[in-house]
Design an enzyme around this catalytic site. Sequence first.
Site, PDB file in Angstrom:
ATOM      1  N   PRO A  17       0.835  -1.206   0.000  1.00  0.00           N
ATOM      2  CA  PRO A  17       0.000   0.000   0.000  1.00  0.00           C
ATOM      3  C   PRO A  17       0.869   1.254   0.000  1.00  0.00           C
ATOM      4  O   PRO A  17       1.833   1.325   0.758  1.00  0.00           O
ATOM      5  CB  PRO A  17      -0.778  -0.120   1.316  1.00  0.00           C
ATOM      6  CG  PRO A  17       0.012  -1.040   2.184  1.00  0.00           C
ATOM      7  CD  PRO A  17       0.797  -1.935   1.273  1.00  0.00           C
ATOM      8  N   MET A  18       0.531   2.211  -0.851  1.00  0.00           N
ATOM      9  CA  MET A  18       1.228   3.507  -0.830  1.00  0.00           C
ATOM     10  C   MET A  18       0.234   4.635  -1.087  1.00  0.00           C
ATOM     11  O   MET A  18      -0.339   4.728  -2.181  1.00  0.00           O
ATOM     12  CB  MET A  18       2.351   3.552  -1.871  1.00  0.00           C
ATOM     13  CG  MET A  18       3.626   2.861  -1.431  1.00  0.00           C
ATOM     14  SD  MET A  18       5.004   3.179  -2.558  1.00  0.00           S
ATOM     15  CE  MET A  18       4.566   2.144  -3.943  1.00  0.00           C
ATOM     16  N   ALA A  19       0.053   5.473  -0.056  1.00  0.00           N
ATOM     17  CA  ALA A  19      -0.888   6.586  -0.160  1.00  0.00           C
ATOM     18  C   ALA A  19      -0.457   7.536  -1.267  1.00  0.00           C
ATOM     19  O   ALA A  19       0.728   7.866  -1.383  1.00  0.00           O
ATOM     20  CB  ALA A  19      -0.961   7.323   1.174  1.00  0.00           C
ATOM     21  N   GLN A  71      -6.696  -1.728   2.598  1.00  0.00           N
ATOM     22  CA  GLN A  71      -6.090  -1.364   3.881  1.00  0.00           C
ATOM     23  C   GLN A  71      -6.883  -0.246   4.552  1.00  0.00           C
ATOM     24  O   GLN A  71      -7.177   0.778   3.919  1.00  0.00           O
ATOM     25  CB  GLN A  71      -4.640  -0.911   3.709  1.00  0.00           C
ATOM     26  CG  GLN A  71      -3.966  -0.797   5.075  1.00  0.00           C
ATOM     27  CD  GLN A  71      -2.590  -0.171   5.029  1.00  0.00           C
ATOM     28  OE1 GLN A  71      -2.445   0.965   4.600  1.00  0.00           O
ATOM     29  NE2 GLN A  71      -1.593  -0.906   5.482  1.00  0.00           N
ATOM     30  N   CYS A 104       1.719   3.581   9.695  1.00  0.00           N
ATOM     31  CA  CYS A 104       1.916   4.911   9.114  1.00  0.00           C
ATOM     32  C   CYS A 104       2.488   5.876  10.161  1.00  0.00           C
ATOM     33  O   CYS A 104       1.933   6.024  11.249  1.00  0.00           O
ATOM     34  CB  CYS A 104       0.593   5.462   8.576  1.00  0.00           C
ATOM     35  SG  CYS A 104       0.784   7.118   7.901  1.00  0.00           S
ATOM     36  N   GLY A 205      10.587  -3.138   3.559  1.00  0.00           N
ATOM     37  CA  GLY A 205      11.639  -2.170   3.877  1.00  0.00           C
ATOM     38  C   GLY A 205      12.862  -2.305   3.013  1.00  0.00           C
ATOM     39  O   GLY A 205      13.499  -3.352   2.977  1.00  0.00           O
ATOM     40  N   ASP A 206      13.149  -1.232   2.273  1.00  0.00           N
ATOM     41  CA  ASP A 206      14.345  -1.168   1.426  1.00  0.00           C
ATOM     42  C   ASP A 206      14.398  -2.254   0.358  1.00  0.00           C
ATOM     43  O   ASP A 206      15.447  -2.858   0.110  1.00  0.00           O
ATOM     44  CB  ASP A 206      15.622  -1.212   2.284  1.00  0.00           C
ATOM     45  CG  ASP A 206      15.773   0.046   3.131  1.00  0.00           C
ATOM     46  OD1 ASP A 206      15.047   1.034   2.865  1.00  0.00           O
ATOM     47  OD2 ASP A 206      16.602   0.040   4.051  1.00  0.00           O
ATOM     48  N   ALA A 228       7.412  -1.675  -2.428  1.00  0.00           N
ATOM     49  CA  ALA A 228       6.787  -0.348  -2.315  1.00  0.00           C
ATOM     50  C   ALA A 228       7.517   0.619  -3.250  1.00  0.00           C
ATOM     51  O   ALA A 228       7.212   0.699  -4.443  1.00  0.00           O
ATOM     52  CB  ALA A 228       6.791   0.109  -0.865  1.00  0.00           C
ATOM     53  N   ARG A 229       8.564   1.309  -2.728  1.00  0.00           N
ATOM     54  CA  ARG A 229       9.267   2.272  -3.584  1.00  0.00           C
ATOM     55  C   ARG A 229      10.003   1.591  -4.731  1.00  0.00           C
ATOM     56  O   ARG A 229      10.316   2.237  -5.734  1.00  0.00           O
ATOM     57  CB  ARG A 229      10.218   3.113  -2.721  1.00  0.00           C
ATOM     58  CG  ARG A 229       9.452   4.078  -1.816  1.00  0.00           C
ATOM     59  CD  ARG A 229      10.368   4.794  -0.871  1.00  0.00           C
ATOM     60  NE  ARG A 229      10.947   3.898   0.116  1.00  0.00           N
ATOM     61  CZ  ARG A 229      11.877   4.245   1.007  1.00  0.00           C
ATOM     62  NH1 ARG A 229      12.318   5.490   1.018  1.00  0.00           N
ATOM     63  NH2 ARG A 229      12.341   3.376   1.880  1.00  0.00           N
TER      64      ARG A 229
HETATM   65  C1  LIG Z   1       4.684   7.398  -0.730  1.00  0.00           C
HETATM   66  C2  LIG Z   1       4.461   6.273   0.233  1.00  0.00           C
HETATM   67  C3  LIG Z   1       3.192   6.034   0.726  1.00  0.00           C
HETATM   68  C4  LIG Z   1       2.959   4.990   1.635  1.00  0.00           C
HETATM   69  N1  LIG Z   1       1.692   4.747   2.062  1.00  0.00           N
HETATM   70  C5  LIG Z   1       1.443   3.662   2.855  1.00  0.00           C
HETATM   71  C6  LIG Z   1       0.107   3.312   3.223  1.00  0.00           C
HETATM   72  O1  LIG Z   1      -0.871   3.949   2.816  1.00  0.00           O
HETATM   73  N2  LIG Z   1      -0.050   2.226   4.027  1.00  0.00           N
HETATM   74  C7  LIG Z   1       1.013   1.476   4.491  1.00  0.00           C
HETATM   75  O2  LIG Z   1       0.820   0.513   5.211  1.00  0.00           O
HETATM   76  N3  LIG Z   1       2.274   1.787   4.141  1.00  0.00           N
HETATM   77  C8  LIG Z   1       2.505   2.833   3.323  1.00  0.00           C
HETATM   78  N4  LIG Z   1       3.794   3.109   2.922  1.00  0.00           N
HETATM   79  C9  LIG Z   1       4.887   2.222   3.373  1.00  0.00           C
HETATM   80  C10 LIG Z   1       5.205   1.133   2.346  1.00  0.00           C
HETATM   81  O3  LIG Z   1       4.114   0.265   2.155  1.00  0.00           O
HETATM   82  C11 LIG Z   1       6.447   0.323   2.779  1.00  0.00           C
HETATM   83  O4  LIG Z   1       6.168  -0.390   3.940  1.00  0.00           O
HETATM   84  C12 LIG Z   1       7.650   1.226   3.006  1.00  0.00           C
HETATM   85  O5  LIG Z   1       7.801   2.146   1.944  1.00  0.00           O
HETATM   86  C13 LIG Z   1       8.943   0.415   3.159  1.00  0.00           C
HETATM   87  O6  LIG Z   1       9.255  -0.248   1.983  1.00  0.00           O
HETATM   88  P1  LIG Z   1      10.392   0.299   0.956  1.00  0.00           P
HETATM   89  O7  LIG Z   1      11.525   0.806   1.809  1.00  0.00           O
HETATM   90  O8  LIG Z   1      10.753  -0.936   0.164  1.00  0.00           O
HETATM   91  O9  LIG Z   1       9.770   1.381   0.144  1.00  0.00           O
HETATM   92  C14 LIG Z   1       4.040   4.163   2.049  1.00  0.00           C
HETATM   93  C15 LIG Z   1       5.316   4.417   1.563  1.00  0.00           C
HETATM   94  C16 LIG Z   1       5.543   5.449   0.657  1.00  0.00           C
HETATM   95  C17 LIG Z   1       6.933   5.672   0.145  1.00  0.00           C
END
Ligand SMILES: Cc1cc2nc3c(=O)[nH]c(=O)nc-3n(C[C@H](O)[C@H](O)[C@H](O)COP(=O)(O)O)c2cc1C
EC number: 1.3.1.-
Length: 330
Positions: A17-19, A71, A104, A205-206, A228-229
């Site tokens: 999930p990413m807002a 979510q 969050c 994460g990462d 995610a990212r």
């Molecule tokens: C722009 C953005 C929005 C996010 N929105 C949510 C969200 O709505 N719900 C959630 O559980 N995590 C959210 N996350 C967290 C990601 O799901 C993930 O757990 C976090 O980015 C770590 O993973 P990464 O380091 O591989 O990006 C968001 C992350 C980013 C960067």
Amino acid sequence: MIDLREQFKRQPFLMAPMAGVTDAAYRIMCRRRGAEMAYTEMVSVAGLSYKSAKTWVLVEPEPEEPQICVQLFGTKPEQFAFAVNAVQERVGDKLTLIDINMACPARKVITKGEGSALMKEPELAASLVEACVREARVPVTVKIRRGFAAGENTAAEFAARMEQAGAAAVAVHGRTANQLYTGEADWSTIDEVAARVGVPVIGSGDVFSAEDAARMLAKTAADAVFIARGTYGNPWVFGDARALALDGVPVPERGALERIEALREHLTLLHETQPFMARGRAFSSWYLKGLPHAAAWRGRVVQCTTYDEFMALLDEAEAELAVGPDADGR
Ligand SMILES: Cc1cc2nc3c(=O)[nH]c(=O)nc-3n(C[C@H](O)[C@H](O)[C@H](O)COP(=O)(O)O)c2cc1C
């Protein structure tokens, strides 16, 4: 009800999930390239209780989408119970699971006791899981962090309490809420959680590439991995990670023209699913990264406002690439 372990064996890489990012267009781009389970961004249970049309747009999958993981965030058990019923009714058979956001770190969220602030209130958090489980016909899962305050590591204990309350899986991001997205995610948190719970664990994460995703799956006790990212400008990452992790297929290079074609497809999906194109500026920059003259193209793409402007810019970029090195003697 879905067997999450079986699903994770088939495709262990999930679209996190990413807002502001994981809207229908974004999800479809990734689904067409190997993503199976994909999450909505976090959706306010209060927003759903007030029947806000804007909130429902976040929840409902497009016809092309075979499934959706929704979510939710909030603090009131009765609002969660209402939201679960409303989502089930609205989404029907496409609903795979309901996840509760306990991760969050945004100030406007935690000041209301929502998101990662729930990690400070395990009993309230457990009551939210129980309220959802009572109403749900699908698995109820939670997404947590390593802890709330700097240096805190409460994830394993907290996860065990959520399992006891009825959580069918736990996703864990190996940073504390206080860290936001800085520093490194500590993948050992995933192992600590997996050692304490019997339900499947999703690591987060990462994970910035298919290689990172495959490495998290291989090196930690995670049953599945959130990307995610790592999806930024790379909707291929789900298929690539799966092929690498399950079949040992190396990740292919993606050429400039292929990237521009994908960007065109993504912008078209956005145009078809949303009234505004502004969101296209951010992800266009992600696709253009690393292309010849990327800085100049990115400078121009952030000024586009209409679908036609985006397309005209891509036509230009493609024409320049087609003429290629000979044109300016490189
Ligand atoms: C722009 C953005 C929005 C996010 N929105 C949510 C969200 O709505 N719900 C959630 O559980 N995590 C959210 N996350 C967290 C990601 O799901 C993930 O757990 C976090 O980015 C770590 O993973 P990464 O380091 O591989 O990006 C968001 C992350 C980013 C960067």
